[in-house]
Design a protein around this motif. Sequence first.
Motif, mmCIF file in Angstrom:
data_model
loop_
_atom_site.group_PDB
_atom_site.id
_atom_site.type_symbol
_atom_site.label_atom_id
_atom_site.label_comp_id
_atom_site.label_asym_id
_atom_site.label_seq_id
_atom_site.Cartn_x
_atom_site.Cartn_y
_atom_site.Cartn_z
ATOM 1 N N THR A 15 1.431 9.722 -5.121
ATOM 2 C CA THR A 15 1.869 11.027 -4.612
ATOM 3 C C THR A 15 2.900 11.654 -5.535
ATOM 4 O OG1 THR A 15 1.473 10.237 -2.357
ATOM 5 C CG2 THR A 15 2.772 12.241 -2.594
ATOM 6 N N ASP A 16 3.779 10.838 -6.117
ATOM 7 C CA ASP A 16 4.760 11.366 -7.077
ATOM 8 C C ASP A 16 4.051 12.040 -8.249
ATOM 9 O OD1 ASP A 16 6.895 10.516 -5.575
ATOM 10 O OD2 ASP A 16 7.190 8.649 -6.696
ATOM 11 N N GLN A 17 3.000 11.401 -8.759
ATOM 12 C CA GLN A 17 2.233 11.985 -9.862
ATOM 13 C C GLN A 17 1.524 13.264 -9.417
ATOM 14 O OE1 GLN A 17 -0.354 8.768 -11.001
ATOM 15 N NE2 GLN A 17 1.244 7.662 -12.112
ATOM 16 N N GLU A 18 0.948 13.222 -8.215
ATOM 17 C CA GLU A 18 0.260 14.404 -7.690
ATOM 18 C C GLU A 18 1.234 15.561 -7.480
ATOM 19 O OE1 GLU A 18 -1.468 12.852 -4.176
ATOM 20 O OE2 GLU A 18 -3.114 11.820 -5.205
ATOM 21 N N MET A 19 2.456 15.234 -7.059
ATOM 22 C CA MET A 19 3.462 16.272 -6.837
ATOM 23 C C MET A 19 3.845 16.957 -8.142
ATOM 24 S SD MET A 19 4.334 16.696 -3.633
ATOM 25 C CE MET A 19 6.020 17.277 -3.563
ATOM 26 N N VAL A 31 0.837 -1.204 0.000
ATOM 27 C CA VAL A 31 0.000 0.000 0.000
ATOM 28 C C VAL A 31 0.872 1.254 0.000
ATOM 29 C CG1 VAL A 31 -1.669 1.339 1.343
ATOM 30 C CG2 VAL A 31 -1.966 -1.128 1.091
ATOM 31 N N GLU A 32 1.936 1.252 0.793
ATOM 32 C CA GLU A 32 2.826 2.412 0.834
ATOM 33 C C GLU A 32 3.486 2.655 -0.523
ATOM 34 O OE1 GLU A 32 5.586 2.029 4.128
ATOM 35 O OE2 GLU A 32 4.410 3.535 5.192
ATOM 36 N N LYS A 91 -0.181 21.540 -1.444
ATOM 37 C CA LYS A 91 0.823 20.503 -1.674
ATOM 38 C C LYS A 91 0.280 19.147 -1.231
ATOM 39 C CE LYS A 91 5.643 19.335 -0.638
ATOM 40 N NZ LYS A 91 6.863 19.744 0.109
ATOM 41 N N PRO A 92 0.386 18.122 -2.073
ATOM 42 C CA PRO A 92 -0.133 16.793 -1.702
ATOM 43 C C PRO A 92 0.580 16.235 -0.470
ATOM 44 C CG PRO A 92 0.389 16.893 -4.049
ATOM 45 C CD PRO A 92 0.964 18.126 -3.426
ATOM 46 N N LYS A 93 -0.165 15.532 0.366
ATOM 47 C CA LYS A 93 0.433 14.879 1.525
ATOM 48 C C LYS A 93 1.060 13.558 1.094
ATOM 49 C CE LYS A 93 -2.163 16.590 5.489
ATOM 50 N NZ LYS A 93 -2.945 16.200 6.675
ATOM 51 N N ARG A 94 2.285 13.335 1.541
ATOM 52 C CA ARG A 94 2.921 12.042 1.301
ATOM 53 C C ARG A 94 2.688 11.181 2.539
ATOM 54 N NH1 ARG A 94 6.206 10.138 -2.457
ATOM 55 N NH2 ARG A 94 6.638 12.202 -3.326
ATOM 56 N N ILE A 95 1.733 10.289 2.434
ATOM 57 C CA ILE A 95 1.332 9.475 3.579
ATOM 58 C C ILE A 95 2.279 8.293 3.744
ATOM 59 C CG2 ILE A 95 -0.518 8.132 4.626
ATOM 60 C CD1 ILE A 95 -1.185 11.064 4.336
ATOM 61 N N ARG A 96 2.856 8.190 4.922
ATOM 62 C CA ARG A 96 3.638 7.007 5.279
ATOM 63 C C ARG A 96 3.007 6.363 6.495
ATOM 64 N NH1 ARG A 96 9.966 6.984 5.567
ATOM 65 N NH2 ARG A 96 9.387 4.826 6.004
ATOM 66 N N VAL A 97 2.814 5.076 6.407
ATOM 67 C CA VAL A 97 2.151 4.348 7.484
ATOM 68 C C VAL A 97 3.162 3.774 8.464
ATOM 69 C CG1 VAL A 97 0.621 2.408 8.010
ATOM 70 C CG2 VAL A 97 0.252 3.768 5.940
ATOM 71 N N MET A 98 4.301 3.323 7.931
ATOM 72 C CA MET A 98 5.227 2.526 8.730
ATOM 73 C C MET A 98 6.649 3.058 8.581
ATOM 74 S SD MET A 98 5.219 -1.638 8.731
ATOM 75 C CE MET A 98 5.908 -1.807 7.081
ATOM 76 N N PHE A 99 7.334 3.193 9.712
ATOM 77 C CA PHE A 99 8.715 3.652 9.727
ATOM 78 C C PHE A 99 9.606 2.583 10.340
ATOM 79 C CE2 PHE A 99 6.343 7.520 9.295
ATOM 80 C CZ PHE A 99 7.154 8.362 8.549
ATOM 81 N N GLY A 100 10.895 2.644 9.993
ATOM 82 C CA GLY A 100 11.860 1.693 10.516
ATOM 83 C C GLY A 100 12.500 2.176 11.806
ATOM 84 N N PRO A 101 13.466 1.406 12.323
ATOM 85 C CA PRO A 101 14.043 1.688 13.640
ATOM 86 C C PRO A 101 14.983 2.879 13.687
ATOM 87 C CG PRO A 101 15.187 -0.150 12.612
ATOM 88 C CD PRO A 101 14.028 0.183 11.720
ATOM 89 N N ILE A 130 -6.342 6.209 4.181
ATOM 90 C CA ILE A 130 -5.474 7.168 3.490
ATOM 91 C C ILE A 130 -6.302 8.100 2.608
ATOM 92 C CG2 ILE A 130 -3.704 7.369 1.695
ATOM 93 C CD1 ILE A 130 -2.419 4.821 2.896
ATOM 94 N N ALA A 131 -7.305 7.545 1.935
ATOM 95 C CA ALA A 131 -8.169 8.366 1.081
ATOM 96 C C ALA A 131 -8.878 9.437 1.902
ATOM 97 C CB ALA A 131 -9.188 7.481 0.367
#
Length: 484
Positions: free
Chosen positions: A100-104, A92-93, A152-162, A298-299
């Motif tokens: 988002t790249d296209q929206e940007m 999904v990410e 400006k479009p939001k770049r949604i990130r759900v999950m981050f690393g350590p 996200i929508a």
Amino acid sequence: MNNPFHNPPPVEDCTPVMKKTILEIHAATQAPLGMILATVLFDMTLSVQNSIDVRRPNGSQGPVSTIMTVLADSGERKSTVANEIFSAVEEVETEENKKTDQEMEGWKIQSKLHAEKLKGVLAAIRKAMTKGKPTEELDVLYLKLVMEQPVKPKRIRVMFGPDITLAALKYALYETGSSVAIVTDEGGEFYKSNAAIDYPFLNSAWGGVGPKVSRRTSESFSVPDVRLSLLQMVQNALFQEHENGRGSMARASGYHARGLICRPASTQGFRWITAEQILRAATPVFTARVKALLRENIAHVKAGTLERIVMEFSPEAAIQFNQTGNRIEGMLQPGQPLCEFKDHASKLGENIARVAAVLEYFEYGPGPISADTLRRASEIVQWFSSEFQHIFGPGAQVDSFMSDINKFGIWLNSCTQREGKAVFEKSWVQRNVTFSLRGKARLEPILDHFVTTGQIRYIQDNKKTMIEVNPAYFQIGLFLHYRV
């Protein structure tokens, strides 16, 4: 260190799709069941935490997010399990990033056109003023254009690393719609981050209270209503080292009390290779549900139409929840199981409510939390509670010390085999011993134990203190009796 407290995870009490998914992943990976249960539950929580809240029977309302810690040593297939379970989130990410790249690109073009329009109107205003003509209509047009600035479009990130820093985490909550999760299958990496020890922030975020960030050189911001979940899969030794060092305030601050923690029994030594075909019927259903929930949320976030659904208890479940709370209260009395764990007990009811809401919404959708779902949630949280009591209970220090003894014995035995000798300088041992055992405070009690039990002795060689091992003890396999 394997878990000597054989406390089987309550897989049978999980909701149908959850249970079947856990069993299918276990059959495919042969990883510890408890680790899979914890990771699947976290994935479910991650997928719904920004879509729902839970209202307990007393009227208090809050998030369903979670702090999850899984203690599992090297070789337990932590990464394998994480990769399998979180593949849907990553998919999904990835697709969201492409959108988002296209929206940007579209936003950049619109921004340039908009800037040119503003320049044109300003030029017209200046020209009119030079000629002494009225500018009221142009002023209105300019203000209208300012209000229509492309967003400006939001770049949604759900999950981050350590490796995320505290500053980056706070900004991510602000930028991505106030809901994120941190997932690490190597918790030692997260322990290096300053985010790992800001317990006031993590505790507040667990309760839904976001950060307020004041800056001198850039825009200040605040996030009043956050949803943050954290999953750490970490080796026992690294966890203990962190608890004794940078993480020494984790228990005292209430961080561990808020979380769900487990140390599942190892499956190493029992993972047989067979020709049996593993049927995957539930896992595709589970991953499809995760993706659908994330895409829907996200929508709403991007459209600015997010309204969290409040999950409430059915009348029967409300009675059952209150009875559970009374049982927990009774277990705080002197001599009762939770007497020494009052911090942990104070959050048990809330964790049960959170898990119940996650199970109900993920499996069945919006609607009141049923008594059956609450029963399942209670069994799951009770299992995590018993794990907490074992990990932090009176015997925990003994377990940790015996683990250190086991490590030192194995290391010293390997030295006698490799070096072909039985005498070592103590200073050499201090410098070269397994890294987690270095330091006087950690190593001296271990050496004292080995001296007391006759496995080593100190001898003096001029001014040097030497350690002489007893050959009767240091033979291959003889240290197995220390393993717990």
